[in-house]
Design an enzyme around this catalytic site. Structure first.
Site, PDB file in Angstrom:
ATOM      1  CG  ASP A  32      -2.043   1.000   1.119  1.00  0.00           C
ATOM      2  OD1 ASP A  32      -3.201   0.586   1.117  1.00  0.00           O
ATOM      3  OD2 ASP A  32      -1.762   2.218   1.030  1.00  0.00           O
ATOM      4  CB  ILE A  33       0.955   4.161  -2.278  1.00  0.00           C
ATOM      5  CG1 ILE A  33       2.109   4.996  -2.808  1.00  0.00           C
ATOM      6  CG2 ILE A  33      -0.288   5.010  -2.088  1.00  0.00           C
ATOM      7  CD1 ILE A  33       1.877   5.512  -4.230  1.00  0.00           C
ATOM      8  CD  GLU A  38     -10.229   6.913   1.014  1.00  0.00           C
ATOM      9  OE1 GLU A  38      -9.047   6.725   0.643  1.00  0.00           O
ATOM     10  OE2 GLU A  38     -10.539   7.614   1.992  1.00  0.00           O
ATOM     11  CG  HIS A  94      -8.735  -2.522  -2.131  1.00  0.00           C
ATOM     12  ND1 HIS A  94      -9.661  -1.808  -2.855  1.00  0.00           N
ATOM     13  CD2 HIS A  94      -8.565  -1.835  -0.979  1.00  0.00           C
ATOM     14  CE1 HIS A  94     -10.021  -0.738  -2.192  1.00  0.00           C
ATOM     15  NE2 HIS A  94      -9.380  -0.734  -1.026  1.00  0.00           N
ATOM     16  CG  HIS A 120      -6.900  -2.588   3.381  1.00  0.00           C
ATOM     17  ND1 HIS A 120      -6.109  -1.479   3.172  1.00  0.00           N
ATOM     18  CD2 HIS A 120      -8.110  -2.286   2.852  1.00  0.00           C
ATOM     19  CE1 HIS A 120      -6.819  -0.544   2.542  1.00  0.00           C
ATOM     20  NE2 HIS A 120      -8.037  -1.006   2.349  1.00  0.00           N
TER      21      HIS A 120
HETATM   22  P1  5GP Z   1      -9.870   1.793   0.660  1.00  0.00           P
HETATM   23  O1  5GP Z   1     -10.110   2.988   1.526  1.00  0.00           O
HETATM   24  O2  5GP Z   1     -10.524   1.925  -0.699  1.00  0.00           O
HETATM   25  O3  5GP Z   1     -10.186   0.487   1.348  1.00  0.00           O
HETATM   26  O4  5GP Z   1      -8.301   1.731   0.441  1.00  0.00           O
HETATM   27  C1  5GP Z   1      -7.633   2.144  -0.692  1.00  0.00           C
HETATM   28  C2  5GP Z   1      -6.156   1.930  -0.433  1.00  0.00           C
HETATM   29  O5  5GP Z   1      -5.455   2.054  -1.655  1.00  0.00           O
HETATM   30  C3  5GP Z   1      -5.558   2.945   0.542  1.00  0.00           C
HETATM   31  O6  5GP Z   1      -4.971   2.260   1.634  1.00  0.00           O
HETATM   32  C4  5GP Z   1      -4.524   3.681  -0.313  1.00  0.00           C
HETATM   33  O7  5GP Z   1      -3.374   4.033   0.399  1.00  0.00           O
HETATM   34  C5  5GP Z   1      -4.241   2.681  -1.412  1.00  0.00           C
HETATM   35  N1  5GP Z   1      -3.829   3.294  -2.650  1.00  0.00           N
HETATM   36  C6  5GP Z   1      -4.451   4.319  -3.291  1.00  0.00           C
HETATM   37  N2  5GP Z   1      -3.786   4.618  -4.435  1.00  0.00           N
HETATM   38  C7  5GP Z   1      -2.725   3.759  -4.510  1.00  0.00           C
HETATM   39  C8  5GP Z   1      -1.666   3.587  -5.455  1.00  0.00           C
HETATM   40  O8  5GP Z   1      -1.563   4.275  -6.465  1.00  0.00           O
HETATM   41  N3  5GP Z   1      -0.775   2.597  -5.204  1.00  0.00           N
HETATM   42  C9  5GP Z   1      -0.856   1.815  -4.102  1.00  0.00           C
HETATM   43  N4  5GP Z   1       0.076   0.881  -3.942  1.00  0.00           N
HETATM   44  N5  5GP Z   1      -1.837   1.949  -3.173  1.00  0.00           N
HETATM   45  C10 5GP Z   1      -2.759   2.921  -3.381  1.00  0.00           C
END
Ligand code: 5GP
Length: 141
Positions: free
Chosen positions: A31-32, A96, A101, A103
């Protein structure tokens, strides 16, 4: 909703990524913006914005790969005394990026990560009522 996401670019090799695992169906990478060092994401290669759009066989594979990653994290140089899985399905759940995905979050005591939920204390009839409603929905699917 626009089906294009940054994760589609990552799968297509159009965006930078630090990969830890890949097979025909699944990609896992760093995760970035990690909650803790070593925070990983496991995604299906196929586009699926939500759990409802995801083939359950591929969904099962996300969990299988997550299990392997949890074991690998514990054996790696990542500080990892425990692991949380987390999956946000829908805006209200905190999603988001609209490409499913999982985690995989390595945990150590006092790392500051946590869910901000407070348990409630419903009565048994209320639990039974909702159980019946969910069972009914299951039987229709
Ligand atoms: P959500 O809130 O949708 O469950 O999590 C989205 C995740 O994607 C976040 O933890 C965010 O840091 C990660 N993320 C967003 N854009 C990128 C990216 O371009 N590369 C990587 N490796 N992770 C990303």
């Amino acid at each position: 909703m626009n089906p294009h996401t940054i994760f589609a670019d990552i799968v297509a090799g159009r965006a930078p990524v630090s990969t830890v695992y890949e097979d025909d169906d699944v990609l896992a990478f760093m995760d970035i913006r990690p909650f803790t060092p070593g925070h990983l994401l496991v995604i299906p290669k196929v586009q699926a914005a939500s759990l409802a759009e995801l083939d359950p066989a591929v969904g099962g594979k996300l969990f299988q790969v997550g299990q392997r990653l949890a074991a690998a994290l514990r054996q790696s140089e990542v500080a990892c005394d425990g692991v949380n899985f987390f999956l946000a399905d829908g805006v209200a759940a905190g999603q988001e990026v609209f490409h499913v995905h999982l985690h995989v979050i390595p945990r150590t005591s006092g790392d500051g990560f946590g869910l901000r939920g407070r348990p409630t204390s419903p009565r048994r009839p209320d639990l039974d009522y909702l159980a019946g409603s969910i069972k009914g929905a299951l039987s229709r699917n």
